[in-house]
Design an enzyme around this catalytic site. Structure first.
Site, PDB file in Angstrom:
ATOM      1  N   ASP A 169       0.858  -1.188   0.000  1.00 24.44           N
ATOM      2  CA  ASP A 169       0.000   0.000   0.000  1.00 24.44           C
ATOM      3  C   ASP A 169       0.889   1.231   0.000  1.00 24.44           C
ATOM      4  O   ASP A 169       2.065   1.166   0.376  1.00 24.44           O
ATOM      5  CB  ASP A 169      -0.921   0.023   1.230  1.00 24.44           C
ATOM      6  CG  ASP A 169      -1.854   1.237   1.217  1.00 24.44           C
ATOM      7  OD1 ASP A 169      -2.406   1.540   0.137  1.00 24.44           O
ATOM      8  OD2 ASP A 169      -2.007   1.899   2.256  1.00 24.44           O
ATOM      9  N   SER A 170       0.296   2.356  -0.391  1.00 26.35           N
ATOM     10  CA  SER A 170       1.040   3.613  -0.346  1.00 26.35           C
ATOM     11  C   SER A 170       1.430   3.948   1.102  1.00 26.35           C
ATOM     12  O   SER A 170       2.386   4.682   1.324  1.00 26.35           O
ATOM     13  CB  SER A 170       0.181   4.737  -0.923  1.00 26.35           C
ATOM     14  OG  SER A 170      -1.049   4.790  -0.229  1.00 26.35           O
ATOM     15  N   CYS A 223      -4.175  -1.299  -2.361  1.00 28.10           N
ATOM     16  CA  CYS A 223      -4.330   0.155  -2.476  1.00 28.10           C
ATOM     17  C   CYS A 223      -5.165   0.373  -3.727  1.00 28.10           C
ATOM     18  O   CYS A 223      -4.808  -0.120  -4.807  1.00 28.10           O
ATOM     19  CB  CYS A 223      -2.951   0.798  -2.631  1.00 28.10           C
ATOM     20  SG  CYS A 223      -2.990   2.557  -3.018  1.00 28.10           S
ATOM     21  N   GLU A 264      -5.093   9.731   8.499  1.00 31.47           N
ATOM     22  CA  GLU A 264      -3.642   9.780   8.769  1.00 31.47           C
ATOM     23  C   GLU A 264      -3.333  10.642   9.987  1.00 31.47           C
ATOM     24  O   GLU A 264      -2.393  10.388  10.721  1.00 31.47           O
ATOM     25  CB  GLU A 264      -2.898  10.348   7.551  1.00 31.47           C
ATOM     26  CG  GLU A 264      -2.998   9.488   6.307  1.00 31.47           C
ATOM     27  CD  GLU A 264      -1.857   8.491   6.167  1.00 31.47           C
ATOM     28  OE1 GLU A 264      -0.768   8.777   6.658  1.00 31.47           O
ATOM     29  OE2 GLU A 264      -2.087   7.429   5.557  1.00 31.47           O
ATOM     30  N   CYS A 305     -11.390   3.026  -0.918  1.00 36.43           N
ATOM     31  CA  CYS A 305     -10.076   3.492  -0.466  1.00 36.43           C
ATOM     32  C   CYS A 305      -9.792   2.766   0.847  1.00 36.43           C
ATOM     33  O   CYS A 305     -10.672   2.652   1.706  1.00 36.43           O
ATOM     34  CB  CYS A 305     -10.092   4.999  -0.245  1.00 36.43           C
ATOM     35  SG  CYS A 305      -8.576   5.609   0.515  1.00 36.43           S
ATOM     36  N   HIS A 310      -8.276   3.463   3.455  1.00 35.39           N
ATOM     37  CA  HIS A 310      -8.352   4.191   4.725  1.00 35.39           C
ATOM     38  C   HIS A 310      -9.785   4.295   5.258  1.00 35.39           C
ATOM     39  O   HIS A 310      -9.990   4.510   6.449  1.00 35.39           O
ATOM     40  CB  HIS A 310      -7.843   5.624   4.556  1.00 35.39           C
ATOM     41  CG  HIS A 310      -6.355   5.754   4.566  1.00 35.39           C
ATOM     42  ND1 HIS A 310      -5.558   5.164   3.634  1.00 35.39           N
ATOM     43  CD2 HIS A 310      -5.527   6.424   5.404  1.00 35.39           C
ATOM     44  CE1 HIS A 310      -4.293   5.478   3.882  1.00 35.39           C
ATOM     45  NE2 HIS A 310      -4.249   6.230   4.955  1.00 35.39           N
TER      46      HIS A 310
END
Ligand code: DGL
Length: 275
Positions: A11-12, A74, A159, A193, A195
């Site tokens: 993942d990023s 991702c 984040e 996504c 997240h």
């Protein structure tokens, strides 16, 4: 002949941990190697060429670490890099190894979830602009109307650990109102996504009860299990000692602190450079 190794999960940054944790719960006996490109995240608003280049470097690094199967956990990387890596790079890197994404498995299940046949996709700017979800969904379910909504503020909210605070409400409500205004018949929203599962409770609180939310992790895990059942030759080269090794391109300490939010456990992390 491939040498057995762990399953690579890329993942990023941290988001792919929401996918990894579901895979680990369903298949705890396997070994995994997780790589987060945190020093270059987020990928969401980066160009096609850059996301492709970064993702290719990550896949090569995971192959070098002995992974024979790599999951791009991702959506942005799956949308912008998967096809090119599969078609252009894999034949020269190692034609026996495999790279899989997370958009196709999500598209597969959506036909049995929506009743109104109107589906919404919430994702990063890159994922929405790539049109990967409508393309994959229409290949399998041509009758489904697909509407996308880019939610550029949602990843930073997670984040920065603002995902359960009041400040997040404004941005979440704004994007949900926007997508439902574009298509009021939507009965299913895909969290496109990695997240977004951390925002699940907040998202639910702003939605009418008839709208279902599809969080990818459990579907990706089931789809991977099914893939390994259908490909015993690949399963045979996936080691099974129930270990996971975590790597980040940023500070290992920062990664392990943040990862507890996603995994609810302490982990040991190593640094890896991709450049
Ligand atoms: N992991 C990315 C995705 O699923 C979101 C984070 C980013 O923008 O890098 O699209």
């Amino acid at each position: 002949m491939l040498k057995p190794g762990p399953i690579g999960v890329f993942d990023s940054g941290y988001g792919g941990l929401t996918i990894l944790s579901e895979i680990q719960s369903l298949m705890p006996e396997y070994d995994y190697c997780y790589l987060g490109d945190n020093s270059r995240a987020p990928y969401g608003s980066r160009s096609f060429d850059v996301v492709y280049e970064f993702t290719r470097q990550a896949v090569e690094a995971l192959f070098d670490m002995g992974c024979n199967l790599v999951i791009l956990a991702c959506n942005t990387a799956s949308a912008k890099a998967l096809r090119t890596i599969q078609q252009n790079d894999l034949p020269s890197l190692n034609p026996e190894k495999r790279v899989l994404g997370i958009i196709r498995p999500t598209a597969e299940i959506i036909g049995s979830v929506t009743k109104s046949r109107h589906v919404g996709i919430l994702g990063t700017i890159g994922t929405i602009q790539s049109e990967s979800y409508p393309i994959e969904i229409h290949k399998l379910h041509p009758d489904i109307q697909v509407t996308g909504e880019a939610c550029p503020m949602w990843v930073p909210l997670v984040e920065n650990r603002e995902y359960d605070k009041e400040g997040a409400d404004y941005f979440i409500k704004e994007n949900l109102d926007s997508i439902l205004a574009k298509d009021p018949l939507i009965d299913t929203l895909i969290l496109g996504c990695t997240h977004y599962p951390l925002l699940l409770n907040k998202i639910k609180s702003f939605l009418p009860e008839n709208i279902q939310l599809v969080s990818q992790g459990e579907y990706i895990a089931r789809s991977l299990k099914d893939y390994l059942n259908r490909h015993p030759e690949m399963d045979a080269v996936c080691t099974k000692t129930a270990n996971t090794h975590y790597f980040t391109t940023e500070s290992p300490q920062k990664f392990s602190e943040a990862a507890t939010v996603f995994l609810n456990k302490d982990i040991v992390v190593d640094r890896l450079s991709l450049e």
